[in-house]
Scaffold this motif. Structure first.
Motif, mmCIF file in Angstrom:
data_model
loop_
_atom_site.group_PDB
_atom_site.id
_atom_site.type_symbol
_atom_site.label_atom_id
_atom_site.label_comp_id
_atom_site.label_asym_id
_atom_site.label_seq_id
_atom_site.Cartn_x
_atom_site.Cartn_y
_atom_site.Cartn_z
ATOM 1 N N VAL A 141 0.847 -1.202 0.000
ATOM 2 C CA VAL A 141 0.000 0.000 0.000
ATOM 3 C C VAL A 141 0.876 1.244 0.000
ATOM 4 O O VAL A 141 0.700 2.146 -0.823
ATOM 5 C CB VAL A 141 -0.957 0.005 1.219
ATOM 6 C CG1 VAL A 141 -1.573 1.379 1.425
ATOM 7 C CG2 VAL A 141 -2.041 -1.045 1.045
ATOM 8 N N VAL A 177 -5.128 2.466 -5.476
ATOM 9 C CA VAL A 177 -5.206 2.349 -4.030
ATOM 10 C C VAL A 177 -6.315 3.259 -3.534
ATOM 11 O O VAL A 177 -6.390 4.428 -3.935
ATOM 12 C CB VAL A 177 -3.892 2.768 -3.323
ATOM 13 C CG1 VAL A 177 -4.009 2.590 -1.817
ATOM 14 C CG2 VAL A 177 -2.703 1.998 -3.854
ATOM 15 N N VAL A 207 -7.743 4.671 0.097
ATOM 16 C CA VAL A 207 -7.374 4.782 1.510
ATOM 17 C C VAL A 207 -8.491 5.504 2.249
ATOM 18 O O VAL A 207 -8.894 6.596 1.852
ATOM 19 C CB VAL A 207 -6.058 5.562 1.698
ATOM 20 C CG1 VAL A 207 -5.729 5.730 3.171
ATOM 21 C CG2 VAL A 207 -4.913 4.891 0.955
ATOM 22 N N PRO A 216 -4.450 7.009 7.996
ATOM 23 C CA PRO A 216 -5.216 5.938 7.363
ATOM 24 C C PRO A 216 -5.598 4.844 8.351
ATOM 25 O O PRO A 216 -4.835 4.512 9.255
ATOM 26 C CB PRO A 216 -4.266 5.406 6.295
ATOM 27 C CG PRO A 216 -2.917 5.845 6.676
ATOM 28 C CD PRO A 216 -3.057 7.032 7.570
ATOM 29 N N ALA A 256 -7.146 0.382 3.833
ATOM 30 C CA ALA A 256 -6.809 0.591 2.420
ATOM 31 C C ALA A 256 -7.161 -0.652 1.625
ATOM 32 O O ALA A 256 -7.244 -1.753 2.169
ATOM 33 C CB ALA A 256 -5.327 0.911 2.261
ATOM 34 N N TYR A 274 -6.019 -2.199 -2.326
ATOM 35 C CA TYR A 274 -5.246 -1.924 -3.530
ATOM 36 C C TYR A 274 -5.507 -2.977 -4.599
ATOM 37 O O TYR A 274 -5.918 -4.096 -4.316
ATOM 38 C CB TYR A 274 -3.740 -1.828 -3.226
ATOM 39 C CG TYR A 274 -3.056 -3.124 -2.878
ATOM 40 C CD1 TYR A 274 -2.567 -3.978 -3.872
ATOM 41 C CD2 TYR A 274 -2.851 -3.495 -1.555
ATOM 42 C CE1 TYR A 274 -1.921 -5.159 -3.546
ATOM 43 C CE2 TYR A 274 -2.198 -4.667 -1.222
ATOM 44 C CZ TYR A 274 -1.738 -5.490 -2.230
ATOM 45 O OH TYR A 274 -1.102 -6.666 -1.912
#
Length: 159
Positions: A10, A79, A81, A121, A124, A126
């Motif tokens: 990430v 990605v 987040v 964050p 996440a 991805y």
């Protein structure tokens, strides 16, 4: 991949892509705008320079949950987040993360209207595909064979 590897992936993708769409809430509406990201993995933080007079500052003060969407469409790497945002007037950090893209908005890091938008964050996701051409080939092959294509890695990661 282990959770540690996914977390590293990430941060690697965020650093590589660099720019994102920052989505904030404005009452009932969600607004997005392009932003240049500065990461500090050891702080578990993504930073942005912002202006004191901008609407996003007011929005994150009222609704701190935000989403960042990073996209490298040519490389087929993405990605998303989710995290919480806060605004600060940390002049040392402003000078530290000052870079060429910021010159489009302010003359120098000493401009008193610059603020730091810090995103911490929490989650996440991805997508890291092999690239556009290879993705199209895999999708075409899957369509002919009625199988699902292997489009690369997709992981959900707690940060």
């Amino acid at each position: 991949m282990s959770n540690h590897d996914d977390i590293a992936k990430v941060w690697e993708l965020i650093d590589r892509i660099g720019f994102c769409m920052l989505a904030t809430q404005d009452g009932r509406d969600i607004r997005s705008r392009p932003m240049s990201a500065y990461t500090k993995k050891n702080d578990n933080a993504i930073y942005f320079l912002t202006d004191l007079a901008s609407h996003k500052d007011d929005e994150v003060a009222r609704w701190p949950n935000v989403c960042l969407a990073f996209a490298d469409t040519k490389g087929q790497k993405y990605v998303s987040v989710s995290g919480s945002a806060e605004i600060s007037n940390d002049r040392e950090l402003i000078r530290e993360i000052w870079s060429t893209p910021a010159k489009a908005w302010w003359e120098s890091a000493e401009d008193p209207s610059i603020r730091v938008l810090k995103i911490t964050p929490s989650f996440a996701e991805y997508w890291d595909s092999p690239g556009t051409v290879m993705s199209y080939i895999k999708m075409a092959a899957a369509a002919v064979s009625s199988a699902k294509p292997d489009m690369g890695e997709n992981e959900k990661v707690s940060l």
